[in-house]
Design a protein around this motif. Structure first.
Motif, PDB file in Angstrom:
ATOM      1  N   SER A 147     -10.405  38.715 -33.889  1.00  0.00           N
ATOM      2  CA  SER A 147     -10.656  38.421 -32.478  1.00  0.00           C
ATOM      3  C   SER A 147      -9.360  38.555 -31.707  1.00  0.00           C
ATOM      4  CB  SER A 147     -11.226  37.011 -32.309  1.00  0.00           C
ATOM      5  OG  SER A 147     -10.259  36.034 -32.667  1.00  0.00           O
ATOM      6  N   THR A 148      -9.474  38.853 -30.460  1.00  0.00           N
ATOM      7  CA  THR A 148      -8.312  38.944 -29.578  1.00  0.00           C
ATOM      8  C   THR A 148      -8.690  38.398 -28.218  1.00  0.00           C
ATOM      9  OG1 THR A 148      -6.704  40.424 -28.521  1.00  0.00           O
ATOM     10  CG2 THR A 148      -8.906  41.323 -28.976  1.00  0.00           C
ATOM     11  N   ALA A 149      -7.797  37.565 -27.653  1.00  0.00           N
ATOM     12  CA  ALA A 149      -8.046  37.018 -26.312  1.00  0.00           C
ATOM     13  C   ALA A 149      -7.690  38.029 -25.242  1.00  0.00           C
ATOM     14  CB  ALA A 149      -7.245  35.723 -26.116  1.00  0.00           C
ATOM     15  N   ASP A 150      -6.800  39.006 -25.578  1.00  0.00           N
ATOM     16  CA  ASP A 150      -6.386  40.033 -24.615  1.00  0.00           C
ATOM     17  C   ASP A 150      -6.206  41.331 -25.400  1.00  0.00           C
ATOM     18  OD1 ASP A 150      -5.344  41.624 -22.663  1.00  0.00           O
ATOM     19  OD2 ASP A 150      -3.841  40.186 -21.973  1.00  0.00           O
ATOM     20  N   TYR A 151      -7.212  42.180 -25.375  1.00  0.00           N
ATOM     21  CA  TYR A 151      -7.265  43.384 -26.219  1.00  0.00           C
ATOM     22  C   TYR A 151      -6.045  44.278 -26.017  1.00  0.00           C
ATOM     23  CZ  TYR A 151      -8.879  47.928 -27.958  1.00  0.00           C
ATOM     24  OH  TYR A 151      -8.973  49.121 -28.603  1.00  0.00           O
ATOM     25  N   LEU A 172     -13.550  45.376 -20.633  1.00  0.00           N
ATOM     26  CA  LEU A 172     -13.490  44.294 -21.607  1.00  0.00           C
ATOM     27  C   LEU A 172     -12.046  43.864 -21.847  1.00  0.00           C
ATOM     28  CD1 LEU A 172     -16.081  45.595 -24.227  1.00  0.00           C
ATOM     29  CD2 LEU A 172     -16.464  44.068 -22.273  1.00  0.00           C
ATOM     30  N   VAL A 173     -11.873  42.537 -22.066  1.00  0.00           N
ATOM     31  CA  VAL A 173     -10.533  41.988 -22.321  1.00  0.00           C
ATOM     32  C   VAL A 173     -10.519  41.228 -23.646  1.00  0.00           C
ATOM     33  CG1 VAL A 173      -8.718  40.442 -21.487  1.00  0.00           C
ATOM     34  CG2 VAL A 173     -10.038  41.833 -19.849  1.00  0.00           C
ATOM     35  N   ALA A 174     -11.378  40.234 -23.778  1.00  0.00           N
ATOM     36  CA  ALA A 174     -11.440  39.431 -25.003  1.00  0.00           C
ATOM     37  C   ALA A 174     -12.557  39.964 -25.895  1.00  0.00           C
ATOM     38  CB  ALA A 174     -11.683  37.966 -24.670  1.00  0.00           C
ATOM     39  N   ILE A 175     -12.245  40.227 -27.161  1.00  0.00           N
ATOM     40  CA  ILE A 175     -13.219  40.837 -28.075  1.00  0.00           C
ATOM     41  C   ILE A 175     -13.177  40.108 -29.410  1.00  0.00           C
ATOM     42  CG2 ILE A 175     -13.943  42.943 -29.260  1.00  0.00           C
ATOM     43  CD1 ILE A 175     -12.551  44.550 -27.099  1.00  0.00           C
ATOM     44  N   LEU A 176     -14.355  39.820 -29.943  1.00  0.00           N
ATOM     45  CA  LEU A 176     -14.502  39.248 -31.281  1.00  0.00           C
ATOM     46  C   LEU A 176     -15.403  40.183 -32.091  1.00  0.00           C
ATOM     47  CD1 LEU A 176     -14.485  37.067 -33.529  1.00  0.00           C
ATOM     48  CD2 LEU A 176     -16.361  35.938 -32.291  1.00  0.00           C
ATOM     49  N   GLY A 177     -14.952  40.591 -33.292  1.00  0.00           N
ATOM     50  CA  GLY A 177     -15.747  41.453 -34.156  1.00  0.00           C
ATOM     51  C   GLY A 177     -15.884  40.869 -35.542  1.00  0.00           C
ATOM     52  N   VAL A 178     -17.086  40.885 -36.097  1.00  0.00           N
ATOM     53  CA  VAL A 178     -17.327  40.395 -37.453  1.00  0.00           C
ATOM     54  C   VAL A 178     -18.080  41.480 -38.223  1.00  0.00           C
ATOM     55  CG1 VAL A 178     -17.349  37.971 -36.773  1.00  0.00           C
ATOM     56  CG2 VAL A 178     -19.486  39.275 -36.772  1.00  0.00           C
ATOM     57  N   PRO A 179     -17.827  41.599 -39.518  1.00  0.00           N
ATOM     58  CA  PRO A 179     -18.465  42.669 -40.300  1.00  0.00           C
ATOM     59  C   PRO A 179     -19.920  42.353 -40.625  1.00  0.00           C
ATOM     60  CG  PRO A 179     -17.075  41.333 -41.722  1.00  0.00           C
ATOM     61  CD  PRO A 179     -16.867  40.809 -40.328  1.00  0.00           C
ATOM     62  N   LEU A 180     -20.725  43.416 -40.666  1.00  0.00           N
ATOM     63  CA  LEU A 180     -22.097  43.342 -41.183  1.00  0.00           C
ATOM     64  C   LEU A 180     -22.028  43.819 -42.635  1.00  0.00           C
ATOM     65  CD1 LEU A 180     -23.972  45.031 -38.202  1.00  0.00           C
ATOM     66  CD2 LEU A 180     -24.040  42.612 -38.770  1.00  0.00           C
ATOM     67  N   LYS A 181     -22.236  42.877 -43.579  1.00  0.00           N
ATOM     68  CA  LYS A 181     -22.028  43.198 -44.984  1.00  0.00           C
ATOM     69  C   LYS A 181     -23.311  43.050 -45.778  1.00  0.00           C
ATOM     70  CE  LYS A 181     -18.623  40.298 -45.707  1.00  0.00           C
ATOM     71  NZ  LYS A 181     -17.511  39.619 -46.412  1.00  0.00           N
TER      72      LYS A 181
END
Length: 659
Positions: A147-151, A172-181
């Motif tokens: 995750s990042t508060a400021d990409y 977009l500025v703040a981004i959160l990514g999680v894997p699909l496993k």
């Protein structure tokens, strides 16, 4: 007392600011330090309890949302609907401006944007991320949430120009990514994003990860369900094809049994045609080895059956056309809607014989059979419906049965033809042989009736000509024989000219090149056949010598030539008295005075054109004509004498065709 106040605040879910009220009230009332310390300690404990309750309430809400999400995903069966539901629920649960999902593309080895919710940029929606590129690529490569508060200010991942442009265009500025496993394999990345600076808490990371875990299972279930559907559809299609094939095999077996029964009961080609059209529909034509119709009509229903090839000749006129339903025109085309010309059908028949199966040309199906490398018959079907490939076997079996019928018919015809041919040959060569009348009666020929003897000259196609003549004689209760290069027929009738014309026209059409027929008659009994044969031969030779190949005539149709070629005319004496000295001179000296005289009259008496025709010098022509004058006398060029000489030259050619 202090604890009770804070419990009441907790019970009514007061805000954090309200928990300062009891402390402020005690301080205002002048409470001592010990009391204030107890209130402060109670306040802090109450706030801790409040925070714990709120976290548990939020967690309960999240778990409820996850449970609802799992139920929703389990109810979905379409993969696109599953993906859209996952992304939409992620945006709702985290309260972000946008949510989106990328899935792995095994063909290209990267991830591509699959579904978005809240996106406004077309460029962003079509984005592709290489492994390790951008925040999403890093998540996919490491299988770890990021995750990042400021990409744009975050240097923990590799920035790519095209990815940054798309993110910037989306705002977009703040981004959160999680894997699909799935197990240890990453199949995609689920994102939640804000258009303003926002740090994502650990609880939010865990929440999106839980949703991603549900989503991965739902995606895999949807994939497995789709694969199951595809397998069921393939199985259903295979079952349908198997049933269709079984039905086709059953139809083919039934048609084969019916056609075999027809052969055993003595059925004909037209009966086989009826079976094929009943099973497959449409119209069927059967062609012989030369591509001419034996039976059937490609033009549509109402096929006209023709018992055999000889009967087919009844429908051929002098121009080589087949009358009746108009099956073959003068250009050799098979008519009817969408008809193919003879060359196209011949090519299709050749392909069928080479491949050993039915071939399709337009709306026609063609099956052909050969024997010993020679074509025997061809079946051409114009179906009224789409004929399945499995039904082609029916047409192929029909072609084989038709070939067997034709071979049997040909064998019978050849056997009967030999009997009739031997009888006619004996009538011509050995008229005194005993038992000729009885032999004729056994084959259905009444020699006491009027008959015409016909001699046909043709170039090539001896087997076809003999078969045609034998078939014709059988149909008309006559006789036929092949004698050297000529075909001889003895047919009932009293008009030799009419019969000769008909035979010449029909046999010419059958052979595809001119056949010349001379005739004599009527004759009765056995004794007159030999003499009639001689006169018929002279008539045929006369027609060819006169340049009338392909025609038919008796002596009465040949004019003055007929008077000379008819039986009993003394042509030899006429030739000796008119042209004898020149003929004898050529025979003794090996010269070509007869040829020179023929060319001279043929060019209208022109010395130069005679020289050109004979490829000799004009002086040579003059010398030869002088010699002819000394042999024939000085008046040989007088009109009456010249006419006699020209007639004698014609007769000399008739009696000596190779001279």
């Amino acid at each position: 007392m202090s604890t009770r106040v804070f419990l009441e605040l907790l019970a009514r879910e007061a805000s954090a600011v309200e928990f300062e009220g009891p402390v402020l009230a005690a301080r205002t009332a002048g409470a001592d330090a010990t009391t204030l310390a107890e209130l402060e300690e109670a306040k802090l404990a109450a706030l801790k309890v409040r925070a714990l309750l709120r976290r548990r309430a939020r967690r309960e809400a999240e778990l409820s949302a996850l449970f609802d999400t799992a139920g929703d995903l389990a109810a979905l069966r379409d993969l696109d609907a599953v993906l859209e539901a996952i992304v939409h629920r992620a945006r709702q649960l985290l309260g972000t401006d946008a949510a989106y999902m990328t899935l792995h593309d095994p063909d290209r080895g990267d991830t591509r944007m699959r579904v978005t919710d809240g996106s406004v940029s077309a460029k962003f929606r079509s984005l592709r991320l290489a492994m390790g590129a951008g925040l999403g690529g890093l998540v996919a490569q490491t299988a770890t949430p990021y995750s990042t508060a400021d990409y744009f200010a975050d240097e923990r991942f590799r920035h790519m120009h095209d990815i940054d442009d798309a993110v910037h265009e989306e705002g977009l500025v703040a981004i959160l990514g999680v894997p699909l496993k799935l197990g240890g394999r990453v199949i995609g990345v689920l994102f939640a994003a804000n258009r303003s600076v926002r740090p994502f808490t650990q609880d939010e990371v865990v929440l999106l990860g839980s949703l991603a875990a549900h989503a991965a299972v739902a995606i895999d279930n949807a994939r497995l369900l789709q694969e199951t559907r595809n397998a069921l559809e393939e199985l259903s299609e295979a079952n349908r094809r198997l049933n269709a094939h079984s039905e086709a095999v059953e139809r083919a077996a039934l048609a084969h049994d019916r056609m075999t029964g027809l052969v055993l009961r003595g059925g004909g080609v037209e009966d086989v045609t009826a079976v094929v059209t009943e099973v497959l529909g449409g119209s069927l034509a059967v062609l012989d080895d030369a591509g001419r119709p034996i039976t059937g009509d490609l033009g549509g229903p109402g096929e006209r059956a023709v018992r055999d090839r000889a009967d087919h000749t009844d429908r051929v006129d002098g121009a080589g056309r087949v009358d009746g339903a108009g099956r073959v025109d003068g250009a050799g085309r098979v008519d009817g809607p969408g008809g193919l010309d003879a060359a196209a059908i011949a090519e299709a028949a050749q392909s069928s014989r080479t491949l050993g199966r039915t071939v399709r040309r337009g709306d026609l199906l063609v099956a052909s059979v050969d024997v010993g490398g020679e074509p025997l018959c061809t079946l051409v079907l114009r179906a009224g419906r789409q004929v399945a490939d499995t039904d082609h076997r029916i047409l192929e079996r029909a072609a084989l049965v038709t070939a067997l019928l034709l071979l049997f018919r040909r064998t019978v015809a050849e056997a009967e033809g030999r009997v009739r041919g031997e009888l006619l040959d004996d009538l011509i060569s050995r008229p005194g042989l005993g038992g000729l009348g009885e032999r004729a009666r056994r084959v259905g020929v009444d020699l006491d009736g009027d008959h015409v003897v016909i001699v046909v000259r043709h170039d090539g196609g001896r087997e076809r000509a003999a078969f045609w003549a034998s078939s014709r004689a059988t149909l008309e209760h006559g006789l036929a024989a092949q004698r050297g290069d000529e075909v001889v027929l003895l047919l009932p009738g009293g008009d030799p000219g009419l019969l000769a014309k008909r035979v010449a026209a029909e046999l010419s059409a059958s052979l595809g090149h001119p056949a010349t027929a001379g005739a004599c008659g009527p004759v009765r009994g056995i004794a007159g056949v030999a003499a009639a044969h001689r006169e018929a031969r002279r008539c045929a030779d006369a027609l060819r010598a006169l340049g009338r190949a392909g025609e038919g005539a008796g002596a009465s149709e040949l004019g003055f030539v007929g008077l000379l070629v008819g039986e009993g005319r003394d042509i030899g004496t006429f030739l000796d008295s008119t042209l004898g000295p020149v003929i004898d001179y050529d025979a003794r000296r090996g010269t070509s005075l007869v040829g020179t005289l023929t060319a001279y009259f043929g060019t209208g008496g022109s010395l130069s054109r005679t020289a050109e025709a004979l490829h000799i010098h004009v002086n040579t022509v003059t010398q030869r004509l002088d010699r002819i004058g000394r042999l024939l006398g000085a008046d040989w060029q007088e009109p009456e004498r010249a006419l006699e000489l020209q007639l004698a030259l014609r007769l000399h050619r008739l009696s000596h065709p190779t001279a």
